[in-house]
Design a protein around this motif. Sequence first.
Motif, PDB file in Angstrom:
ATOM      1  N   UNK A  47       0.825  -1.213   0.000  1.00 16.67           N
ATOM      2  CA  UNK A  47       0.000   0.000   0.000  1.00 16.67           C
ATOM      3  C   UNK A  47       0.860   1.265   0.000  1.00 16.67           C
ATOM      4  N   UNK A  48       2.057   1.176   0.575  1.00 20.75           N
ATOM      5  CA  UNK A  48       2.958   2.323   0.612  1.00 20.75           C
ATOM      6  C   UNK A  48       3.739   2.456  -0.699  1.00 20.75           C
ATOM      7  N   UNK A  49       4.336   1.338  -1.139  1.00 25.16           N
ATOM      8  CA  UNK A  49       5.236   1.362  -2.295  1.00 25.16           C
ATOM      9  C   UNK A  49       4.522   1.089  -3.619  1.00 25.16           C
ATOM     10  N   UNK A  50       3.296   0.588  -3.556  1.00 32.95           N
ATOM     11  CA  UNK A  50       2.508   0.218  -4.728  1.00 32.95           C
ATOM     12  C   UNK A  50       3.149  -0.885  -5.557  1.00 32.95           C
ATOM     13  N   UNK A  51       3.958  -1.729  -4.890  1.00 35.66           N
ATOM     14  CA  UNK A  51       4.529  -2.916  -5.525  1.00 35.66           C
ATOM     15  C   UNK A  51       4.973  -3.890  -4.441  1.00 35.66           C
ATOM     16  N   UNK A  52       5.158  -5.140  -4.834  1.00 40.72           N
ATOM     17  CA  UNK A  52       5.632  -6.169  -3.907  1.00 40.72           C
ATOM     18  C   UNK A  52       7.149  -6.193  -3.903  1.00 40.72           C
ATOM     19  N   UNK A  53       7.731  -6.682  -2.812  1.00 40.73           N
ATOM     20  CA  UNK A  53       9.190  -6.832  -2.832  1.00 40.73           C
ATOM     21  C   UNK A  53       9.590  -7.915  -3.825  1.00 40.73           C
ATOM     22  N   UNK A  54      10.817  -7.877  -4.280  1.00 42.94           N
ATOM     23  CA  UNK A  54      11.329  -8.891  -5.215  1.00 42.94           C
ATOM     24  C   UNK A  54      11.812 -10.129  -4.467  1.00 42.94           C
ATOM     25  N   UNK A  55      12.423  -9.914  -3.282  1.00 43.15           N
ATOM     26  CA  UNK A  55      12.963 -11.002  -2.474  1.00 43.15           C
ATOM     27  C   UNK A  55      12.543 -10.798  -1.031  1.00 43.15           C
ATOM     28  N   UNK A  56      12.432 -11.921  -0.298  1.00 42.67           N
ATOM     29  CA  UNK A  56      12.064 -11.844   1.112  1.00 42.67           C
ATOM     30  C   UNK A  56      12.860 -12.875   1.898  1.00 42.67           C
ATOM     31  N   UNK A  57      13.496 -12.424   2.949  1.00 41.59           N
ATOM     32  CA  UNK A  57      14.224 -13.290   3.865  1.00 41.59           C
ATOM     33  C   UNK A  57      13.563 -13.161   5.225  1.00 41.59           C
TER      34      UNK A  57
END
Length: 120
Positions: A47-57
Amino acid sequence: MQMKRKDYANGFNAQLLTENQIILASHISSNPADCNELIPTIKKLESIMEESPKKLLADAGYFSEDNLLFLEERKIDTYIPPQNPEKEDVLEKLKYSETSDTYSDAFGNIFEFYQFIKKP
């Protein structure tokens, strides 16, 4: 909030999503289990960035089928170790397809694993 020792304490569960030690999103709840907080925190970032992260750890506290499905739907490259791997071999519950090099669960969901390391 109920603690791990089954006693209660006044407290909150704070979640932070960071990149290079910079906080991108935060989420606070009274739910003691981290597992239930991954999806709301990712949605807050979206909602803040208007996109999903590419990677998640994330650590093993965030490992769940719901979280993995949510992250796979968003095509997020995810690194979360299974909870209690010595008690339960996660891959034993999945069916491996040699032709497509994928795993599937009892519901027909397909997972692609890039790397799986078992601790000695």
